[in-house]
Motif scaffolding. Structure first.
Motif, PDB file in Angstrom:
ATOM      1  N   MET A 152      26.265 -94.115 -28.922  1.00  0.00           N
ATOM      2  CA  MET A 152      27.556 -95.144 -28.920  1.00  0.00           C
ATOM      3  C   MET A 152      28.414 -94.916 -27.802  1.00  0.00           C
ATOM      4  O   MET A 152      29.048 -95.597 -27.611  1.00  0.00           O
ATOM      5  N   GLY A 153      28.169 -93.847 -27.026  1.00  0.00           N
ATOM      6  CA  GLY A 153      28.747 -93.694 -25.779  1.00  0.00           C
ATOM      7  C   GLY A 153      29.795 -92.606 -25.864  1.00  0.00           C
ATOM      8  O   GLY A 153      30.614 -92.377 -24.877  1.00  0.00           O
ATOM      9  N   TYR A 154      29.997 -91.847 -26.916  1.00  0.00           N
ATOM     10  CA  TYR A 154      30.989 -90.732 -27.189  1.00  0.00           C
ATOM     11  C   TYR A 154      30.340 -89.553 -26.827  1.00  0.00           C
ATOM     12  O   TYR A 154      30.074 -88.749 -27.732  1.00  0.00           O
ATOM     13  N   ASN A 155      30.050 -89.356 -25.705  1.00  0.00           N
ATOM     14  CA  ASN A 155      29.479 -87.899 -25.198  1.00  0.00           C
ATOM     15  C   ASN A 155      30.452 -86.664 -25.363  1.00  0.00           C
ATOM     16  O   ASN A 155      29.867 -85.535 -25.207  1.00  0.00           O
ATOM     17  N   ASP A 156      31.755 -86.821 -25.746  1.00  0.00           N
ATOM     18  CA  ASP A 156      32.555 -85.711 -25.684  1.00  0.00           C
ATOM     19  C   ASP A 156      32.631 -85.032 -27.103  1.00  0.00           C
ATOM     20  O   ASP A 156      33.069 -83.967 -27.207  1.00  0.00           O
ATOM     21  N   VAL A 157      31.772 -85.709 -28.058  1.00  0.00           N
ATOM     22  CA  VAL A 157      31.588 -85.139 -29.183  1.00  0.00           C
ATOM     23  C   VAL A 157      30.505 -83.939 -29.159  1.00  0.00           C
ATOM     24  O   VAL A 157      29.437 -84.323 -28.801  1.00  0.00           O
ATOM     25  N   GLN A 158      30.875 -82.827 -29.041  1.00  0.00           N
ATOM     26  CA  GLN A 158      30.065 -81.771 -28.944  1.00  0.00           C
ATOM     27  C   GLN A 158      29.391 -81.141 -30.144  1.00  0.00           C
ATOM     28  O   GLN A 158      28.216 -80.547 -29.896  1.00  0.00           O
ATOM     29  N   GLU A 180      22.596 -82.961 -36.687  1.00  0.00           N
ATOM     30  CA  GLU A 180      22.303 -82.902 -35.074  1.00  0.00           C
ATOM     31  C   GLU A 180      21.920 -84.421 -34.945  1.00  0.00           C
ATOM     32  O   GLU A 180      22.156 -85.102 -33.686  1.00  0.00           O
ATOM     33  N   ALA A 181      21.306 -85.213 -36.062  1.00  0.00           N
ATOM     34  CA  ALA A 181      20.882 -86.400 -35.777  1.00  0.00           C
ATOM     35  C   ALA A 181      21.969 -87.302 -35.636  1.00  0.00           C
ATOM     36  O   ALA A 181      22.204 -88.247 -34.909  1.00  0.00           O
ATOM     37  N   GLU A 208      32.287 -82.102 -40.097  1.00  0.00           N
ATOM     38  CA  GLU A 208      33.101 -81.328 -39.088  1.00  0.00           C
ATOM     39  C   GLU A 208      32.583 -81.681 -37.921  1.00  0.00           C
ATOM     40  O   GLU A 208      31.488 -81.794 -37.395  1.00  0.00           O
ATOM     41  N   MET A 209      33.709 -82.474 -36.903  1.00  0.00           N
ATOM     42  CA  MET A 209      33.213 -82.523 -35.516  1.00  0.00           C
ATOM     43  C   MET A 209      33.992 -81.775 -34.743  1.00  0.00           C
ATOM     44  O   MET A 209      35.140 -81.581 -34.842  1.00  0.00           O
ATOM     45  N   LYS A 210      33.352 -81.367 -33.619  1.00  0.00           N
ATOM     46  CA  LYS A 210      34.237 -80.960 -32.222  1.00  0.00           C
ATOM     47  C   LYS A 210      34.060 -81.990 -31.114  1.00  0.00           C
ATOM     48  O   LYS A 210      33.163 -81.935 -31.029  1.00  0.00           O
ATOM     49  N   ILE A 211      35.292 -82.246 -30.622  1.00  0.00           N
ATOM     50  CA  ILE A 211      35.490 -83.178 -29.799  1.00  0.00           C
ATOM     51  C   ILE A 211      36.223 -82.561 -28.553  1.00  0.00           C
ATOM     52  O   ILE A 211      37.167 -81.913 -28.662  1.00  0.00           O
ATOM     53  N   GLU A 212      35.776 -82.986 -27.426  1.00  0.00           N
ATOM     54  CA  GLU A 212      36.464 -82.362 -26.098  1.00  0.00           C
ATOM     55  C   GLU A 212      37.799 -82.925 -26.147  1.00  0.00           C
ATOM     56  O   GLU A 212      38.100 -84.266 -26.329  1.00  0.00           O
ATOM     57  N   LYS A 213      38.778 -81.989 -25.582  1.00  0.00           N
ATOM     58  CA  LYS A 213      39.923 -82.668 -25.710  1.00  0.00           C
ATOM     59  C   LYS A 213      40.567 -83.592 -24.552  1.00  0.00           C
ATOM     60  O   LYS A 213      41.482 -84.040 -24.701  1.00  0.00           O
ATOM     61  N   LYS A 214      39.457 -83.804 -23.586  1.00  0.00           N
ATOM     62  CA  LYS A 214      40.295 -84.730 -22.642  1.00  0.00           C
ATOM     63  C   LYS A 214      40.009 -86.455 -23.306  1.00  0.00           C
ATOM     64  O   LYS A 214      40.726 -87.253 -22.574  1.00  0.00           O
TER      65      LYS A 214
END
Lengths: 82, 82
Positions: free
Chosen positions: A29-35, A20-21, B44-50
């Protein structure tokens, strides 16, 4: 010689505060698509090939030393190298 | 959704005292054929596909947050999941 890779991760039901951290840092860093980010451990072992029951040995080492079976699960793969 | 697995390991030239300690424990369990253990990190990362340039993003996250490029190297693989 066997090369064994072991991946140890928290079980899905276990919170991963370090992951989470890291996710927070990644978002800053601006990569908000990392869920989601989850952190685990990774081990590389080299084992002499005279061992017959290599899978059994790897599972014993994982259960007793590399992973905590209560909170963590693991998977591994075994390959033959020179 | 992309699923990204990242493996971070010490470079070959860097001592890994934790791996050495684990090897000691494994030997005390009687598995003397284990010749080397090196510990690393696994993410392990989950990243939105856009995201279009997914590899570039993963490498930036690795270089800046997940790995210390002076002492560690990393590799990753990216797969598409639901």
């Amino acid at each position: 010689m066997y090369k064994v890779e072991v991946f140890v991760t928290y079980k899905e039901s276990i919170l991963d505060p370090q992951g989470e951290a890291i996710k927070g840092s990644v978002h800053r860093m601006g990569y908000n698509d990392v869920q989601e980010i989850r952190q685990g451990k990774y081990f590389e072992m080299k084992i002499e090939k005279k061992e017959q029951n290599i899978e059994e040995i790897v599972e014993k080492i994982c259960d007793k030393i590399l992973a905590n079976p209560v909170m963590e699960s693991y998977r591994y793969n075994i390959s033959e190298v020179e």
